[in-house]
Design an enzyme around this catalytic site. Structure first.
Site, PDB file in Angstrom:
ATOM      1  N   CYS A   1     -28.583  -6.732 -13.706  1.00 55.78           N
ATOM      2  CA  CYS A   1     -28.327  -6.255 -12.163  1.00 55.78           C
ATOM      3  C   CYS A   1     -28.122  -7.344 -11.240  1.00 55.78           C
ATOM      4  CB  CYS A   1     -29.740  -5.860 -11.683  1.00 55.78           C
ATOM      5  SG  CYS A   1     -29.588  -5.013 -10.114  1.00 55.78           S
TER       6      CYS A   1
ATOM      7  N   CYS B   1     -28.453  -3.924  -5.379  1.00 58.99           N
ATOM      8  CA  CYS B   1     -28.154  -4.020  -6.914  1.00 58.99           C
ATOM      9  C   CYS B   1     -26.875  -3.425  -7.261  1.00 58.99           C
ATOM     10  CB  CYS B   1     -29.252  -2.882  -7.336  1.00 58.99           C
ATOM     11  SG  CYS B   1     -30.747  -3.579  -7.074  1.00 58.99           S
TER      12      CYS B   1
ATOM     13  N   LYS C   1     -36.826   4.369 -12.721  1.00 57.83           N
ATOM     14  CA  LYS C   1     -37.285   3.266 -11.889  1.00 57.83           C
ATOM     15  C   LYS C   1     -37.334   3.717 -10.341  1.00 57.83           C
ATOM     16  CE  LYS C   1     -35.783  -1.128 -10.347  1.00 57.83           C
ATOM     17  NZ  LYS C   1     -34.701  -2.548 -10.415  1.00 57.83           N
TER      18      LYS C   1
ATOM     19  N   ARG D   1     -33.796   0.217  -1.045  1.00 62.40           N
ATOM     20  CA  ARG D   1     -32.930   0.617  -2.254  1.00 62.40           C
ATOM     21  C   ARG D   1     -33.242   2.129  -2.532  1.00 62.40           C
ATOM     22  NH1 ARG D   1     -34.844  -4.773  -4.369  1.00 62.40           N
ATOM     23  NH2 ARG D   1     -32.952  -6.082  -4.568  1.00 62.40           N
TER      24      ARG D   1
ATOM     25  N   LYS E   1     -40.883   2.683 -14.849  1.00 58.22           N
ATOM     26  CA  LYS E   1     -41.232   1.469 -13.641  1.00 58.22           C
ATOM     27  C   LYS E   1     -41.394   1.828 -12.532  1.00 58.22           C
ATOM     28  CE  LYS E   1     -39.287  -3.001 -12.130  1.00 58.22           C
ATOM     29  NZ  LYS E   1     -38.126  -3.839 -12.312  1.00 58.22           N
TER      30      LYS E   1
ATOM     31  N   TYR F   1     -46.771  -9.132 -17.236  1.00 61.73           N
ATOM     32  CA  TYR F   1     -47.011 -10.502 -16.817  1.00 61.73           C
ATOM     33  C   TYR F   1     -48.263 -11.173 -17.501  1.00 61.73           C
ATOM     34  CZ  TYR F   1     -43.228  -9.608 -13.560  1.00 61.73           C
ATOM     35  OH  TYR F   1     -41.964  -9.133 -13.064  1.00 61.73           O
TER      36      TYR F   1
HETATM   37 ZN   LIG Z   1     -31.261  -4.937  -8.676  1.00 61.32          ZN
END
Ligand SMILES: [Zn+2]
Length: 322
Positions: free
Chosen positions: A117, A127, A192, A214, A245, A310
Site C-alpha cells: 500500500c 492509500c 478491511k 478512508r 481486519k 503483535y
Molecule cells: Zn494504506
C-alpha cells in the site's frame, strides 16, 4: 434422566480431550515496522512493547520469533522519502526490499509477507494516487502492481495488498505472472473495515491521512454482505489467502469468510486491540496472558486459520509453556 453436559467438563484432562480449537505458534504472523535510516529500535508510544526496527536489527527479531515457533512475519515500511507517486515504495533499495533480503539472507525459511500500500510513502497518507481529493482507483493499480513485483523480486513469499482498490488482486497477480513470479502468493486484505481500532498503527507507521478519512475505500463497519461480495471478488481475482481486519469486533465476518471459501482465512488483531489489552493489563485490570490466548482461540473458533498479532512472540511462548 437429565442430560449432563458438565460430565465432560469435570477436570482439565477431560476438557482437553474434547477441546475443539487449538492455537499453535505456527498459526501466528508477527507484524514488523521497519524504518529507513534508523540506528536502534525505536519504541512506539501507543503500543507498549512494540518497536520500529532498523533493517540490520531484523535477523535478531526473526530469530527470537523462530525460537518460539513463529515462522511468518508481515513487513510494514517507513521510508525516509515520501512523494505523490510513492516512488520509494518500488525502489530496489527501498526499506522493505532491503528488509526482505536481510531476513532471507539470515533466515531463508522464514515466511516473509509484505504490506502493499502507498499510504506510508505519500505525503498525503491516503492509500492511492490522488485526483484532487479523490483516490483514483485506476491510477493506483499499476503502482500497487509495481510495488508487489519489487517485493517479490527481493524475495517476499507473500504480498499483501491493503489499499482496498477494486481489482488490486488481479492487477498484482497479472503483473507477478508477467515477471516470472507466479510462485509469489497474494494475501488479500479483502474485508478491511474503516475502523477506529487502527489508531495506534497510524502513529506507528506514520501513515495517518493528512485530510479526510478512508471511508471511501475501506468497508463500512455496518456492512457484512458488502464485505462478503469483496471476499468473493478476491477469490475470483486469484487471492491465495483472504484477510479480515480488524479481528475481535469482526468475528462474524471471519465466520462468513470461512463459510464462503476453502481458501485459508487470516484475521488481523490490529494495533487498537493490542493496545487496549496492554493498557488494561498494565493497570492490573486484566490478565494479559489469559485474554490474549482467549482472543486467539476465538479467532480460530470463528474460522481463521492464521492470526496476525503483535502478541505473536509472547503468545507463542505462553503456548509452549502450557
Ligand atoms: Zn494504506
Amino acid at each position: 434422566m437429565p442430560n449432563r453436559l458438565r460430565r465432560m467438563r469435570r477436570n482439565e484432562a477431560l476438557r482437553s480431550l474434547v477441546r475443539e480449537t487449538h492455537v499453535q505458534p505456527n498459526d501466528l504472523i508477527y507484524p514488523i515496522f521497519v524504518r529507513e535510516g534508523l540506528e536502534e529500535p525505536e519504541p512506539i508510544a501507543s503500543m507498549p512493547g512494540q518497536f520500529r526496527h532498523p533493517v540490520r536489527g531484523l535477523p535478531t527479531v526473526v530469530q527470537e520469533l523462530r525460537s518460539v515457533g513463529v515462522s511468518a512475519v508481515l513487513l510494514f515500511g517507513l521510508p525516509k522519502e515520501k512523494d505523490e507517486r510513492a516512488s520509494s515504495s518500488c525502489a530496489p533499495a527501498g526499506v522493505v526490499q532491503e528488509a526482505i533480503r536481510t531476513i532471507k539472507d539470515h533466515n531463508p525459511d522464514t515466511v516473509v509477507m509484505t504490506d502493499v500500500c502507498v499510504c506510508a510513502y505519500t505525503p498525503h497518507g491516503h492509500c492511492g494516487v490522488l485526483n484532487g481529493e479523490v483516490v483514483d482507483n485506476e491510477q493506483t493499480l499499476p503502482l500497487l502492481a509495481q510495488m508487489a513485483v519489487s517485493h517479490a523480486e527481493a524475495g517476499a513469499d507473500v504480498v499483501a495488498p491493503s489499499s482496498m482498490m477494486d481489482e488490486q488482486v488481479s492487477a498484482i497477480r497479472k503483473a507477478l505472472n508477467g515477471q516470472g513470479l507466479a510462485d509469489t502468493a497474494i494475501m488479500a486484505y479483502s474485508a478491511k473495515f474503516a475502523s477506529a481500532f487502527y489508531g495506534p498503527f497510524r502513529d506507528a507507521a506514520d501513515s495517518a491521512p493528512s485530510f479526510g478519512d478512508r471511508a471511501s475505500y475501506q468497508h463500512d463497519a455496518a456492512n457484512a454482505r458488502h464485505a462478503r461480495r469483496e471476499l468473493r471478488h478476491d477469490v475470483a481475482e486469484g487471492a491465495d489467502i483472504l484477510m479480515v481486519k480488524p479481528g475481535i469486533a469482526y468475528l462474524d465476518i471471519v465466520l462468513r469468510a470461512r463459510e464462503l471459501t476453502d481458501l485459508p482465512i487470516a484475521a488481523y488483531a490490529v494495533s487498537g486491540e493490542y493496545s487496549m489489552i496492554k493498557a488494561a493489563a498494565e493497570r492490573g485490570w486484566l490478565d494479559e496472558r489469559k485474554i490474549v490466548l482467549e482472543t486467539l482461540t476465538a479467532f480460530k473458533r470463528a474460522g481463521a486459520d492464521l492470526v496476525i498479532t503483535y502478541h505473536a512472540k509472547e503468545a507463542a511462548q505462553w503456548l509452549t509453556d502450557i
